[in-house]
Write a protein that holds these residues in place. Structure first.
Motif, PDB file in Angstrom:
ATOM      1  N   VAL A 145       0.854  -1.185   0.000  1.00 43.37           N
ATOM      2  CA  VAL A 145       0.000   0.000   0.000  1.00 43.37           C
ATOM      3  C   VAL A 145       0.895   1.242   0.000  1.00 43.37           C
ATOM      4  N   ILE A 146       0.375   2.304  -0.585  1.00 43.57           N
ATOM      5  CA  ILE A 146       1.098   3.587  -0.645  1.00 43.57           C
ATOM      6  C   ILE A 146       0.462   4.513   0.393  1.00 43.57           C
ATOM      7  N   CYS A 147       1.225   5.473   0.877  1.00 40.37           N
ATOM      8  CA  CYS A 147       0.636   6.519   1.732  1.00 40.37           C
ATOM      9  C   CYS A 147       1.319   7.836   1.406  1.00 40.37           C
ATOM     10  N   THR A 148       0.722   8.916   1.867  1.00 40.25           N
ATOM     11  CA  THR A 148       1.354  10.231   1.767  1.00 40.25           C
ATOM     12  C   THR A 148       1.476  10.751   3.201  1.00 40.25           C
ATOM     13  N   SER A 149       2.098  11.904   3.366  1.00 41.47           N
ATOM     14  CA  SER A 149       2.195  12.423   4.740  1.00 41.47           C
ATOM     15  C   SER A 149       0.801  12.799   5.243  1.00 41.47           C
ATOM     16  N   GLY A 150      -0.124  13.084   4.304  1.00 35.95           N
ATOM     17  CA  GLY A 150      -1.473  13.491   4.690  1.00 35.95           C
ATOM     18  C   GLY A 150      -2.357  12.347   5.175  1.00 35.95           C
ATOM     19  N   ASN A 151      -2.038  11.102   4.797  1.00 32.07           N
ATOM     20  CA  ASN A 151      -2.929   9.993   5.190  1.00 32.07           C
ATOM     21  C   ASN A 151      -2.180   8.820   5.817  1.00 32.07           C
ATOM     22  N   ALA A 152      -0.877   8.981   6.089  1.00 30.37           N
ATOM     23  CA  ALA A 152      -0.051   7.840   6.544  1.00 30.37           C
ATOM     24  C   ALA A 152      -0.612   7.187   7.809  1.00 30.37           C
ATOM     25  N   VAL A 153      -1.096   8.009   8.747  1.00 29.76           N
ATOM     26  CA  VAL A 153      -1.621   7.461  10.000  1.00 29.76           C
ATOM     27  C   VAL A 153      -2.858   6.602   9.704  1.00 29.76           C
ATOM     28  N   LYS A 154      -3.749   7.153   8.906  1.00 30.91           N
ATOM     29  CA  LYS A 154      -4.983   6.455   8.532  1.00 30.91           C
ATOM     30  C   LYS A 154      -4.683   5.128   7.811  1.00 30.91           C
ATOM     31  N   ILE A 155      -3.716   5.170   6.917  1.00 28.77           N
ATOM     32  CA  ILE A 155      -3.382   3.962   6.137  1.00 28.77           C
ATOM     33  C   ILE A 155      -2.809   2.891   7.058  1.00 28.77           C
ATOM     34  N   VAL A 156      -1.856   3.274   7.910  1.00 26.38           N
ATOM     35  CA  VAL A 156      -1.208   2.278   8.782  1.00 26.38           C
ATOM     36  C   VAL A 156      -2.235   1.695   9.758  1.00 26.38           C
ATOM     37  N   GLU A 157      -3.181   2.509  10.196  1.00 25.06           N
ATOM     38  CA  GLU A 157      -4.220   2.007  11.122  1.00 25.06           C
ATOM     39  C   GLU A 157      -5.100   0.940  10.472  1.00 25.06           C
ATOM     40  N   ARG A 158      -5.170   0.929   9.126  1.00 27.19           N
ATOM     41  CA  ARG A 158      -6.016  -0.057   8.427  1.00 27.19           C
ATOM     42  C   ARG A 158      -5.345  -1.427   8.285  1.00 27.19           C
ATOM     43  N   ILE A 159      -4.044  -1.485   8.551  1.00 25.40           N
ATOM     44  CA  ILE A 159      -3.319  -2.734   8.264  1.00 25.40           C
ATOM     45  C   ILE A 159      -3.524  -3.731   9.407  1.00 25.40           C
ATOM     46  N   PRO A 160      -3.942  -4.960   9.087  1.00 24.37           N
ATOM     47  CA  PRO A 160      -4.201  -5.946  10.142  1.00 24.37           C
ATOM     48  C   PRO A 160      -3.024  -6.076  11.115  1.00 24.37           C
TER      49      PRO A 160
END
Ligand code: 13P
Ligand code: SF4
Length: 328
Positions: A145-160
């Motif tokens: 998965v890719i993230c940006t500085s704007g959504n990195a927290v949200k993306i990492v929180e989605r990972i099992p």
């Protein structure tokens, strides 16, 4: 040893700055060419003022990715660095994507070569790779998965929770995301050459000069600088933070192009550019390779073009699509 006494004075951008000056002849010509070629100009917040002023959209990596995915223009003229234009091409294989200077790279992206990541993955096949968007198409193709500085927290929180995460390529952003989420992650040892030039010592000196100005820092800054900040966020979130905060002046610890964006959006407030030990501001040499002249030539000739082999592009599309979906 740093000579703080002789360090440059910070640059203060006040409300009488160049936020709304009339367009130059060359800027008008750029707008004409844009209409003739049915092009859209997407510009990052770090681009020079002359480019930001003619762009259809100015924003951070996340906003630019969404705009690139949505556009129905024939040509995407991307005023940013190479990985950003590549991202636009990954989501738009049939469009012509052009970048005013093909040499506008990124030290952070360069710090994670695809062959090294592939070797790591071969030895650690169960690793879940989260790639900050500041990486090449080849690295994206190896990521989950890719993230940006704007959504990195949200993306990492989605990972099992049972997945072991490797975060590439920015160790500073990765460390900040780990702090915010409480998630343990392995961090690739990369960094942005420009953001690591901000030091605690020099930012402390600015704070003494402007004790009432909140410090707003990008998460690519080192931990000792982030710790001093009132807000750590992506470039786009900086606009909202400064607009909604009661303070009249802000110390902005990121690339200097951001000051122009802030001046245009929040003209009643004052912005102080975070200095480094050798300069009153901090320009990314890659971002500043794009100039208005190069933008003009690029729209006239529709070159240089971004090309990505289809196998790499289609693999890179999956983690990018996942990011766009998860971050809605
Ligand atoms: P943003 O995603 O906050 O725009 O940052 C991109 C970048 O390259 C920072 O150096
Ligand atoms: Fe890359 Fe740093 Fe420039 Fe951003 S500021 S484009 S991370 S080198």
């Amino acid at each position: 040893m740093i000579d703080i006494a002789n360090a440059p004075s910070p640059m203060v951008f006040d409300p009488l700055g160049n936020g709304n000056r009339p367009l130059s002849q060359l800027q008008k010509r750029v707008l004409q060419l844009k209409a003739e070629k049915n092009a859209i100009i997407l510009a990052h917040n770090y681009q020079v003022a002359e480019i930001q002023e003619v762009a259809d959209y100015v924003g951070d990596s996340l906003g630019l990715s969404y705009k690139a995915a949505e556009t129905d223009a024939d040509v995407i003229c991307f005023c940013g660095v190479h990985f950003m234009a590549e991202t636009a091409k990954i989501v738009n294989p049939n469009k012509r994507v052009i970048l005013p200077d093909l040499k506008a790279g990124c030290s952070l992206s360069d710090s994670c070569p695809a062959d090294k990541l592939a070797a790591y993955k071969a030895q650690n096949p169960d690793t879940y790779v989260v790639a900050y968007i500041n990486c090449s198409a080849e690295v994206k193709a190896l990521s989950d998965v890719i993230c940006t500085s704007g959504n990195a927290v949200k993306i990492v929180e989605r990972i099992p929770a049972d997945k072991e995460i490797l975060f590439v390529p920015d160790q500073n952003l990765g460390q900040w995301v780990a702090e915010q989420t409480g998630r343990k992650m392995k961090l690739w040892p990369g960094s942005c050459y420009a953001h690591v030039l901000f030091t605690r010592q020099i930012i402390e000196r600015v704070r003494m000069q402007y004790p009432n100005a909140p410090i707003v820092a990008h998460p690519e800054c080192v931990e000792s600088v982030r710790e001093m900040a009132d807000e750590v966020c992506s470039t786009e979130k900086m606009v909202g933070f400064c607009r909604n905060h009661d303070a009249e002046a802000f110390i902005i610890v990121t690339e200097t192009g951001m000051i122009h964006r802030l001046q245009r959006e929040v003209p009643e407030k004052t912005f102080i550019a975070g200095p480094t030990e050798t300069c009153a501001c901090n320009d990314c040499r890659f971002m500043k390779m794009n100039t208005l002249e190069k933008l003009h030539n690029c729209l006239e000739t529709l070159k240089p073009v971004i090309e990505i082999p289809e196998e790499t592009r289609s693999k890179a599309f999956l983690p990018l699509e996942r990011m766009l979906e998860w971050s809605k």
